[in-house]
Design an enzyme around this catalytic site. Structure first.
Site, PDB file in Angstrom:
ATOM      1  N   CYS A  12     -90.503   5.827  -5.911  1.00  0.00           N
ATOM      2  CA  CYS A  12     -89.478   7.631  -5.647  1.00  0.00           C
ATOM      3  C   CYS A  12     -89.403   7.159  -4.193  1.00  0.00           C
ATOM      4  O   CYS A  12     -89.381   6.715  -2.783  1.00  0.00           O
ATOM      5  CB  CYS A  12     -91.114   8.520  -5.912  1.00  0.00           C
ATOM      6  SG  CYS A  12     -92.440   8.204  -4.604  1.00  0.00           S
ATOM      7  N   HIS A  41     -99.380   1.348  -4.632  1.00  0.00           N
ATOM      8  CA  HIS A  41    -100.273   0.767  -5.111  1.00  0.00           C
ATOM      9  C   HIS A  41     -99.092  -0.147  -6.030  1.00  0.00           C
ATOM     10  O   HIS A  41    -100.221   0.470  -7.184  1.00  0.00           O
ATOM     11  CB  HIS A  41    -101.001   1.386  -6.507  1.00  0.00           C
ATOM     12  CG  HIS A  41    -102.400   2.188  -5.676  1.00  0.00           C
ATOM     13  ND1 HIS A  41    -102.658   3.277  -5.922  1.00  0.00           N
ATOM     14  CD2 HIS A  41    -102.904   1.958  -4.887  1.00  0.00           C
ATOM     15  CE1 HIS A  41    -103.744   4.118  -5.076  1.00  0.00           C
ATOM     16  NE2 HIS A  41    -103.635   3.123  -4.256  1.00  0.00           N
ATOM     17  N   CYS A  95     -96.124  10.410   3.162  1.00  0.00           N
ATOM     18  CA  CYS A  95     -94.873  10.896   1.952  1.00  0.00           C
ATOM     19  C   CYS A  95     -94.904  12.708   3.033  1.00  0.00           C
ATOM     20  O   CYS A  95     -95.970  13.271   2.483  1.00  0.00           O
ATOM     21  CB  CYS A  95     -95.280  10.889   0.988  1.00  0.00           C
ATOM     22  SG  CYS A  95     -94.046  12.365  -0.383  1.00  0.00           S
ATOM     23  N   HIS A 123    -109.224   9.252  -4.960  1.00  0.00           N
ATOM     24  CA  HIS A 123    -107.676   8.617  -4.381  1.00  0.00           C
ATOM     25  C   HIS A 123    -108.086   9.335  -3.323  1.00  0.00           C
ATOM     26  O   HIS A 123    -108.383   9.930  -2.366  1.00  0.00           O
ATOM     27  CB  HIS A 123    -106.775   9.741  -5.622  1.00  0.00           C
ATOM     28  CG  HIS A 123    -105.384   9.248  -5.407  1.00  0.00           C
ATOM     29  ND1 HIS A 123    -104.417   9.237  -4.263  1.00  0.00           N
ATOM     30  CD2 HIS A 123    -104.599   8.111  -5.970  1.00  0.00           C
ATOM     31  CE1 HIS A 123    -103.482   8.917  -4.508  1.00  0.00           C
ATOM     32  NE2 HIS A 123    -103.592   7.618  -4.910  1.00  0.00           N
ATOM     33  N   GLU A 125    -105.642  10.325  -1.387  1.00  0.00           N
ATOM     34  CA  GLU A 125    -104.196  11.852  -1.428  1.00  0.00           C
ATOM     35  C   GLU A 125    -105.441  12.732  -0.212  1.00  0.00           C
ATOM     36  O   GLU A 125    -105.353  13.288   0.468  1.00  0.00           O
ATOM     37  CB  GLU A 125    -103.661  11.466  -1.998  1.00  0.00           C
ATOM     38  CG  GLU A 125    -102.572  12.846  -1.794  1.00  0.00           C
ATOM     39  CD  GLU A 125    -102.253  13.414  -2.457  1.00  0.00           C
ATOM     40  OE1 GLU A 125    -101.206  11.969  -3.563  1.00  0.00           O
ATOM     41  OE2 GLU A 125    -101.653  14.477  -2.817  1.00  0.00           O
ATOM     42  N   THR A 157    -100.279  15.041  -5.197  1.00  0.00           N
ATOM     43  CA  THR A 157     -98.636  15.903  -5.271  1.00  0.00           C
ATOM     44  C   THR A 157     -98.398  14.932  -7.093  1.00  0.00           C
ATOM     45  O   THR A 157     -97.702  14.866  -7.943  1.00  0.00           O
ATOM     46  CB  THR A 157     -97.069  14.553  -4.235  1.00  0.00           C
ATOM     47  OG1 THR A 157     -98.829  13.116  -4.482  1.00  0.00           O
ATOM     48  CG2 THR A 157     -98.097  15.375  -3.344  1.00  0.00           C
ATOM     49  N   CYS A 185     -95.166  17.210  -6.583  1.00  0.00           N
ATOM     50  CA  CYS A 185     -94.019  16.782  -6.000  1.00  0.00           C
ATOM     51  C   CYS A 185     -92.882  17.210  -6.901  1.00  0.00           C
ATOM     52  O   CYS A 185     -93.252  16.535  -8.083  1.00  0.00           O
ATOM     53  CB  CYS A 185     -94.490  15.443  -5.443  1.00  0.00           C
ATOM     54  SG  CYS A 185     -93.755  14.097  -6.473  1.00  0.00           S
ATOM     55  N   SER A 213    -102.138   2.359  -9.646  1.00  0.00           N
ATOM     56  CA  SER A 213    -101.658   2.873  -9.011  1.00  0.00           C
ATOM     57  C   SER A 213    -101.953   4.456 -10.101  1.00  0.00           C
ATOM     58  O   SER A 213    -102.061   4.547 -11.630  1.00  0.00           O
ATOM     59  CB  SER A 213    -100.057   2.748  -9.462  1.00  0.00           C
ATOM     60  OG  SER A 213     -99.594   4.006  -9.654  1.00  0.00           O
ATOM     61  N   SER A 257     -94.797   4.124  -6.886  1.00  0.00           N
ATOM     62  CA  SER A 257     -94.056   2.575  -6.771  1.00  0.00           C
ATOM     63  C   SER A 257     -94.114   1.441  -7.360  1.00  0.00           C
ATOM     64  O   SER A 257     -94.412   0.251  -6.790  1.00  0.00           O
ATOM     65  CB  SER A 257     -96.071   2.760  -5.987  1.00  0.00           C
ATOM     66  OG  SER A 257     -97.206   2.763  -7.487  1.00  0.00           O
TER      67      SER A 257
END
Lengths: 273, 273
Positions: A12, A41, A95, A123, A125, A157, A185, A213, A257
């Site tokens: 992405c 990941h 990101c 996670h 994030e 996201t 996202c 991931s 990813s």
């Protein structure tokens, strides 16, 4: 074998950008280049980068010199503070969409909202966002009611939309003001839609990407609901020939990813069945 | 016959306040006292007030002198402008909770949100709020998706919570930022809960209040779902003796604009069956 792929596949925007930044730094740097955790990941990509001198570390506080790359998922506040204090060179590959989650969350906190982060509490994030709130936030992984006056919501996201809606809807009744930023996202939303559409046109789906991931695993779960004959594979080596009995059309999709290269190899292998 | 009543019954805070203000003005005023529409949606109360010289008018623009009372539901912006321009005396009996809906809606508009008002588009409260947005708002009566960037939501004070949640949840997925003020008034929420609880303990429910009262009608619908043997009556005259066959316990509840007096008369009548 007929093979169909989702239109948006491969890295992405955020991952592409991060990998480019890391490769550029690896080529230029004289000292070590560290990433805080694997840059993405995807174990195959991490191996390629290690060969170029990019080393993932889990404990930032052991780094004493060199360059530190903030990966797409972002970094924790205490880690950033240490890196800045130690004077290490920073390549911030967080990101931009992930950064937006953090910014919205910090704004909501500043404005007096109880901040809710919808996502996986383990996670990186989510951990990153929570750290910038000085841990003054609530992570929701499933529907729960909250009895608060002002609640502000952001989300991971890569969350899938149904999960987002199901969790948010439980909050509506219990609070006086509910302010929700849908921070899923664009790429996650588009790719999920494409994967679901493709699932309906094929006899079997392959979701390609790292088992660790988060977004690939979620994509697999969502696709599996629509097309029970779905497999999550990391590489072509996970493919089993007996999957292809009485199968005429195979759909391929991947995570944010998953490198194009791996998708290409998988596609070629499947076509030969 | 055993009779049980909900704890909170009779005029709600806003209605009590409005009636008090009107009665005070009627006693003191030398000129006419007008209300814009009936002061509350209860014909019995409106009759009592008419005897005291308080006259409901539908067309504000015909009033040339005297006092104008803004009722609990509020007034339209153009009506307020006319009244102020004409120099009429104003008694503003708009319910403070209704005014809060308007204030939140105007703030959301000012901050760049597409404003959604959840409620009945023909109800004076909703019409009033919309008018203060210069009609720049969307009234939603049922679930609908919106494809907008920033959406701000308020709702009619007498909305029931399930309707509110069902409509809001459809908005979650489609917008980037969703800011929701739950403007259902406390009284509506408490009374609805009490009515539902009581419904489960009795053989029959009577919901007492004006047939044109939005909140009484909604209360009836909600109660009817839990207790199918429920009747909506305006006064004791609507009671039919054959309802009481094989009934041992009757529950009584009312709307926000149902006078205590009417409840008392109904209670006495029912006890005699």
């Amino acid at each position: 074998m007929k093979v169909l792929k989702t239109k948006n596949i491969g890295f992405c925007f955020g991952v592409k950008r991060a990998v480019k930044m890391v490769l550029k730094e690896a080529a230029a740097a004289k000292d070590m280049v560290y990433t805080v955790g694997p840059i993405i990941h995807n174990p195959q990509m991490v191996n390629i980068l290690e060969e170029k001198g990019v080393v993932p570390v889990n404990d930032v506080f052991q780094i004493k010199s060199g360059t530190v790359v903030f990966r797409t998922h972002g970094i924790r506040k205490d880690e950033e503070e240490y890196i800045k204090k130690t004077g290490l060179k920073i390549i911030d590959a967080t990101c931009p969409f992930v950064k937006r989650v953090r910014q919205h969350a910090m704004y909501l906190k500043k404005m007096g909202y109880t901040v809710v982060i919808i996502g996986d509490k383990n996670h990186p994030e989510v951990k990153s966002v929570l750290s910038y709130l000085d841990n003054d936030g609530i992570v929701l992984q499933g529907p729960a009611g909250l009895d608060k006056e002002k609640v502000g919501v952001v989300c991971q996201t890569t969350l899938d939309k149904d999960t987002f809606v199901n969790i948010v809807k439980e909050l509506i009744g219990g609070v006086e003001e509910l302010r929700i930023y849908n921070t899923i996202c664009e790429s996650t939303q588009v790719r999920q839609k494409e994967a679901i559409t493709l699932s309906g046109k094929v006899d079997m789906m392959l979701v390609v990407g790292g088992k660790s991931s988060s977004n690939t695993t979620k994509r697999y779960k969502v696709v599996h609901k629509v097309q029970p004959n779905t497999h999550h594979i990391e590489t072509e080596n996970n493919i089993k020939p007996d999957w292809f009995k009485e199968i005429h059309t195979v759909g391929i999709t991947g995570g944010a990813s998953t490198p194009d290269l791996i998708i290409d190899v998988v596609e070629r292998r499947v076509k030969n069945f």
